[in-house]
Design a protein around this motif. Sequence first.
Motif, PDB file in Angstrom:
ATOM      1  N   ALA A 247      -0.877   3.627  -2.518  1.00 47.83           N
ATOM      2  CA  ALA A 247      -1.089   4.992  -2.032  1.00 47.83           C
ATOM      3  C   ALA A 247      -0.515   6.059  -2.962  1.00 47.83           C
ATOM      4  O   ALA A 247      -1.164   7.081  -3.217  1.00 47.83           O
ATOM      5  CB  ALA A 247      -0.526   5.140  -0.621  1.00 47.83           C
TER       6      ALA A 247
ATOM      7  N   ASN B 233       0.833  -1.208   0.000  1.00 48.47           N
ATOM      8  CA  ASN B 233       0.000   0.000   0.000  1.00 48.47           C
ATOM      9  C   ASN B 233       0.865   1.255   0.000  1.00 48.47           C
ATOM     10  O   ASN B 233       0.599   2.211  -0.733  1.00 48.47           O
ATOM     11  CB  ASN B 233      -0.925  -0.004   1.209  1.00 48.47           C
ATOM     12  CG  ASN B 233      -1.790   1.246   1.274  1.00 48.47           C
ATOM     13  OD1 ASN B 233      -2.679   1.458   0.461  1.00 48.47           O
ATOM     14  ND2 ASN B 233      -1.514   2.100   2.251  1.00 48.47           N
ATOM     15  N   MET B 234       1.931   1.255   0.835  1.00 46.86           N
ATOM     16  CA  MET B 234       2.784   2.439   0.966  1.00 46.86           C
ATOM     17  C   MET B 234       3.560   2.726  -0.314  1.00 46.86           C
ATOM     18  O   MET B 234       3.661   3.884  -0.745  1.00 46.86           O
ATOM     19  CB  MET B 234       3.755   2.256   2.130  1.00 46.86           C
ATOM     20  CG  MET B 234       4.718   3.431   2.321  1.00 46.86           C
ATOM     21  SD  MET B 234       5.931   3.154   3.624  1.00 46.86           S
ATOM     22  CE  MET B 234       6.971   1.903   2.862  1.00 46.86           C
TER      23      MET B 234
ATOM     24  N   ARG C 133      -3.251  15.369   0.978  1.00 46.77           N
ATOM     25  CA  ARG C 133      -3.931  14.313   1.719  1.00 46.77           C
ATOM     26  C   ARG C 133      -3.373  14.170   3.133  1.00 46.77           C
ATOM     27  O   ARG C 133      -2.232  14.570   3.421  1.00 46.77           O
ATOM     28  CB  ARG C 133      -3.813  12.979   0.985  1.00 46.77           C
ATOM     29  CG  ARG C 133      -2.422  12.391   0.988  1.00 46.77           C
ATOM     30  CD  ARG C 133      -2.405  11.003   0.386  1.00 46.77           C
ATOM     31  NE  ARG C 133      -1.068  10.436   0.452  1.00 46.77           N
ATOM     32  CZ  ARG C 133      -0.780   9.186   0.099  1.00 46.77           C
ATOM     33  NH1 ARG C 133      -1.731   8.397  -0.370  1.00 46.77           N
ATOM     34  NH2 ARG C 133       0.459   8.741   0.184  1.00 46.77           N
TER      35      ARG C 133
ATOM     36  N   ASP D  64      -2.077   9.773  -4.587  1.00 46.29           N
ATOM     37  CA  ASP D  64      -1.547  10.955  -3.910  1.00 46.29           C
ATOM     38  C   ASP D  64      -1.610  12.147  -4.859  1.00 46.29           C
ATOM     39  O   ASP D  64      -1.007  12.122  -5.937  1.00 46.29           O
ATOM     40  CB  ASP D  64      -0.104  10.704  -3.469  1.00 46.29           C
ATOM     41  CG  ASP D  64       0.430  11.776  -2.528  1.00 46.29           C
ATOM     42  OD1 ASP D  64      -0.111  12.902  -2.536  1.00 46.29           O
ATOM     43  OD2 ASP D  64       1.386  11.491  -1.787  1.00 46.29           O
TER      44      ASP D  64
END
Length: 572
Positions: free
Chosen positions: A34, A29-30, A453, A38
């Motif tokens: 994600a 995810n990181m 975000r 972003d």
Amino acid sequence: MSTLALGFLKACSIILLIPVAQGLVWLINMMIVAPIFDPLKKMQGPDGSLLQNHFRELMDPSISPDTHENWVKSFGKTFRFHGFGKHDFRLLSVDLCVMSHILNSPIYEKPWQTRTLLSNLFGRGTFTMEGTEHKTLRKLIAPAFSSQSIKAMTPIFFQKAEELRDKWESLMSSPSSADNAKLPPPSAPPCSPPSLTDVVIDVAHWFSRATFDVMGLTGFDYHFHAIQCESEEVYLAYRNMFKLADKGPGLRGLVQLYFPIIEKIFPNKATCITNESRRIIDEAGQRLIHSKKSAILAEKASAMEITEKDILSLLIKSNLSSDVLTRLSDADILAQISTFLFAGSDSTALAMSWCIHLLSLHPDVQGRLRNELGSLSSCASTSSSTVHSAQSHAEAIEGLPFLDAVVRETLRLCPPVHGTMRVATRDDNIPISSPIVLRNGTIIQAGESIPLRKGSYVHIPIEALNFSTDIWGEDARIFNPDRWFSLPHTARAPSHPGIRNLMTFSFGPHACPGWKFSILETKIFIATLIPHFLFEPAADIQKFNAILTRPYVYDQFEFGTRLPVKIGRVDL
């Protein structure tokens, strides 16, 4: 193997696989999911490889001014860069509208990692508190940094400035005991041919000792006697901690942030030094707090006027007067003093050191300043005069326009804090005053906003804003005190009371509460020393970033913070 044993092994395997699977999901995810969503991905900025970061380009003072200038020319005033790898998009801006929004908004806080590192050293001080807690603390400490309180501290400023002056005089009378006998010869040629005495002093070291003495007395009425001898136990405890802070956390320190149990199971040398230093400081601090609290309560009970003016006494008095629910614990009060001592002593010492360095490089400016101070040189020694005399002398010093310009220009060119960070605690839209061209060619016009975000990091480039040609003019990177007599329009809009668009003390709710204290102390020291000494450069001085921006001698970084300067006497 029995069925029971097989079942046990299977259960253990599942238990072990769960955190591994969770970690894998988090990593995917990181690094992959994600970043796709972003909004910073759409902005222009420098590119890099998978695990490349841009920290050195942004934070190394030897290259950061060029980095900032080149990136602003290439990508505009607001852009993104890479943190810990290509997936980690971070925002950077030299748009004052963007910075004002971020520094004044409760949405943005110091990252928890930064706050944890600082609290491990100093406790829960102003650097580590956020939100309502921080607002309450600022209200409590405000009386300690009022104009009236600072005015009451001026006799101490003069006392220690004159003590330092006398110490330097004694070093000149005994060159073998001066710092040039302790410093290795520079490998790089000096910036100018020697024309003064062979006496060289490390002004960074001596100003650090002097400002420690000042903060000891003004902060909590404690005598370190650091100018005379660096042997006092509490002084050495603080010094040891500050040295560790300058080295940075290192890889182990960063890992310990996420796994603090490592420090308890496998303490290293740094942990032992920190723990022992904190023990010495806490024991001395508790004695001081108990003594001052008892004295204040006794004076209140007898309806006597409380005469103690040190910051600790004023803080305790303010704390006792506040609502019971908002009062600080003794540990938190001590943490404020440790924080003030670090920020108030070393940052001010650096401002003084860089000022002398810049004056040594610009003898014409040094001469003009000495001429302006000539009208004050005949004043009697204020350390032995009345408090009123010291305060009157301080007011006269504050009224000197060229001294004011020199100090402000020093703080602009050599901010003790190079930059800082904020993190968004929720999604936000940031207003801009300069257009942004996205990677796909879309233009976000001035007056519109950009999305950010939750969890995104924002770099606050103090140096870049102080060096911005859009704010200060084409000579923004040149030492020119005269600019303060005819500032361009872009540098006149106030960002902080009294210091205009100078970002050195930041602005907003987290601005430095002791900026008036620091500026007046710096002026008094410079005004005390310049009439007595001539200064010339003794080595090629460079900057390095270690929480604060410190000087070192070119090609001699291994010797740490040093700023040797050649000194001579002024014929009075």
